[in-house]
Design an enzyme around this catalytic site. Structure first.
Site, PDB file in Angstrom:
ATOM      1  N   LYS A 188      -7.447  -6.154  11.940  1.00 25.29           N
ATOM      2  CA  LYS A 188      -7.803  -7.167  10.939  1.00 25.29           C
ATOM      3  C   LYS A 188      -6.749  -7.182   9.831  1.00 25.29           C
ATOM      4  O   LYS A 188      -5.915  -6.269   9.754  1.00 25.29           O
ATOM      5  CB  LYS A 188      -9.187  -6.857  10.362  1.00 25.29           C
ATOM      6  CG  LYS A 188      -9.269  -5.528   9.619  1.00 25.29           C
ATOM      7  CD  LYS A 188     -10.697  -5.168   9.255  1.00 25.29           C
ATOM      8  CE  LYS A 188     -10.750  -3.823   8.565  1.00 25.29           C
ATOM      9  NZ  LYS A 188     -12.139  -3.365   8.365  1.00 25.29           N
TER      10      LYS A 188
ATOM     11  N   TYR B  91       8.911  -2.656 -19.643  1.00 29.11           N
ATOM     12  CA  TYR B  91       7.872  -3.351 -20.406  1.00 29.11           C
ATOM     13  C   TYR B  91       6.935  -2.363 -21.083  1.00 29.11           C
ATOM     14  O   TYR B  91       6.533  -1.365 -20.492  1.00 29.11           O
ATOM     15  CB  TYR B  91       7.047  -4.244 -19.478  1.00 29.11           C
ATOM     16  CG  TYR B  91       7.820  -5.462 -19.014  1.00 29.11           C
ATOM     17  CD1 TYR B  91       8.243  -6.426 -19.908  1.00 29.11           C
ATOM     18  CD2 TYR B  91       8.106  -5.624 -17.663  1.00 29.11           C
ATOM     19  CE1 TYR B  91       8.952  -7.535 -19.472  1.00 29.11           C
ATOM     20  CE2 TYR B  91       8.803  -6.734 -17.219  1.00 29.11           C
ATOM     21  CZ  TYR B  91       9.223  -7.688 -18.127  1.00 29.11           C
ATOM     22  OH  TYR B  91       9.923  -8.778 -17.699  1.00 29.11           O
TER      23      TYR B  91
HETATM   24  C1  PLP Z   1     -12.152  -2.070   9.038  1.00 31.35           C
HETATM   25  C2  PLP Z   1     -13.209  -1.594   9.934  1.00 31.35           C
HETATM   26  C3  PLP Z   1     -13.002  -0.468  10.748  1.00 31.35           C
HETATM   27  C4  PLP Z   1     -11.757   0.389  10.673  1.00 31.35           C
HETATM   28  O1  PLP Z   1     -11.827   1.213   9.541  1.00 31.35           O
HETATM   29  P1  PLP Z   1     -10.721   2.328   9.233  1.00 31.35           P
HETATM   30  O2  PLP Z   1     -11.258   3.074   8.091  1.00 31.35           O
HETATM   31  O3  PLP Z   1      -9.478   1.570   8.894  1.00 31.35           O
HETATM   32  O4  PLP Z   1     -10.576   3.118  10.479  1.00 31.35           O
HETATM   33  C5  PLP Z   1     -14.002  -0.130  11.631  1.00 31.35           C
HETATM   34  N1  PLP Z   1     -15.154  -0.842  11.695  1.00 31.35           N
HETATM   35  C6  PLP Z   1     -15.387  -1.899  10.917  1.00 31.35           C
HETATM   36  C7  PLP Z   1     -16.674  -2.624  11.012  1.00 31.35           C
HETATM   37  C8  PLP Z   1     -14.437  -2.313  10.008  1.00 31.35           C
HETATM   38  O5  PLP Z   1     -14.673  -3.374   9.223  1.00 31.35           O
END
Ligand code: PLP
Length: 356
Positions: free
Chosen positions: A35, A253
């Site tokens: 994702k 800054y």
């Molecule tokens: C993002 C996600 C994962 C993966 O999580 P990590 O901590 O990056 O391993 C697994 N399951 C779901 C439902 C997620 O949204």
């Protein structure tokens, strides 16, 4: 010469990290979570290196369709399911496995006209109170879904809020076991942390994300240092100018850093518009010419400043690693009050990416 900031994505490390996951969960199938454009690494760039996975998990239709168009024929899991019933024809066309977490989705599945049944991940709320049905509804929903002509295989899915802690999943596991007692149904429960550290939660399919990209699910590199995982993304640049400060001189800054003695500093072509965290504190680790030093003063949009005291040989053109193999993204994130996840996802589009 163009601006020297660059990200490098190491596909060999990615493949190796998938092997680490395989060794940690030898009896499970693996959803590689890609994702958010593969956590900022570029889904199109990296998915082939993960071809040895059993499936890809993500949550936006464009990315799922891209995988299909590139030729991925295996399973694709939509972690949040469909957002509206009118997406179901596309789920049907592209054969996407859908999470079901709300009543309206069950109804929409029932009413849809599909060419073939869709596999379903029945999402249970195991205590995190984000997505999912209450545990006591799982058995009824499972039977209801099983009786729908539009539903193929059903897998029970849950997610942990605290899998990075030693005893972090016990209450959720108890709820899951109770909710699914007697249910003959495969399970998918484990993110990276549970995959690495809670074998009792492995079930049938694990869902690792962050560990594939070579960062720690706990935010502490220490916790994964012995596991064989390797950072996939490096962010590098060069020093483009040098200043010699006198005692009392300020940097950047807000004049947030003031020299107490004569000090050389290097100006690095990388700033928050490249994805480097603006809130990184003075002293955030940076590698200059292979030597560890730290940032001084505020991070600007296009530049940041580093202490050259430990590396007097450094000058214009000297290579700098902001994160990568030596400076772990977890260290930079911790110094900016965030996690590696956020930094990799926030790599800015203006940064050129090379793949090795
Ligand atoms: C993002 C996600 C994962 C993966 O999580 P990590 O901590 O990056 O391993 C697994 N399951 C779901 C439902 C997620 O949204």
């Amino acid at each position: 010469m163009s601006r020297p900031v660059q990200a490098t994505v190491d596909l060999h490390a990615l493949r190796q990290n998938l092997q680490v996951v395989r060794r940690a969960a030898p009896h499970c199938r693996v959803w590689s979570v890609v994702k958010a454009n593969a956590y900022g690494h570029g889904i199109d760039r990296i998915w082939r290196a993960l071809e040895g996975t059993d499936g890809f998990a993500l949550l936006n239709l464009e990315e799922a369709i891209l995988l299909r168009e590139r030729g991925w024929k295996g399973p694709i899991l939509m972690l949040e399911g469909f957002f509206h019933a009118d997406e179901l024809p596309l789920f049907d066309k592209y054969r996407l496995t859908t999470s079901v977490h709300s009543n309206w989705q069950v109804k929409a599945l029932q009413d849809a006209r599909l060419h073939a049944p869709l596999d379903v991940y029945l999402k249970m709320n195991s205590g995190m109170n984000r997505l999912g049905f209450q545990p006591e509804r799982v058995q009824t929903l499972w039977r209801q879904l099983r009786d729908l002509g539009n539903v193929g295989d059903i897998t029970l899915m849950a997610h942990f809020a605290e899998a990075e802690k030693t005893d972090g999943i016990a209450p959720a596991m108890a709820r899951i076991n109770q909710a699914s007692e007697g249910l003959d149904c495969p399970r998918s429960l484990s993110n990276s942390a549970a995959t690495l550290w809670h074998p009792e939660a492995h079930g049938d399919w694990v869902r690792p994300g962050i560990v594939l990209y070579g960062a720690s699910p706990s935010g502490e590199w220490q916790d994964v240092a012995g596991s064989g995982i390797k950072p996939v993304m490096s962010l590098t640049s060069q020093i483009i100018a040098v200043q010699t400060l006198r005692a009392g001189d300020c940097v950047g800054y807000g004049s947030r850093y003031r020299a107490t003695q004569e000090q050389r500093i290097g100006i690095v072509a990388c700033g928050y518009a490249d994805g480097y965290p603006r809130l990184a504190r003075t002293g955030t680790p940076v590698l200059v010419d292979g030597i560890r030093t730290g940032t001084v003063g505020a991070i600007s949009m296009d530049m940041l400043t580093v202490d050259l005291t430990p590396c007097p040989q450094a000058g214009i053109g000297t290579p700098v690693e902001l994160w990568g193999n030596e400076i772990k993204i977890d260290e930079v994130a911790a110094s900016a009050g965030t996690v590696g996840y956020e930094l990799m996802c926030a790599l800015a589009p203006r940064v050129p990416v090379v793949t090795v």
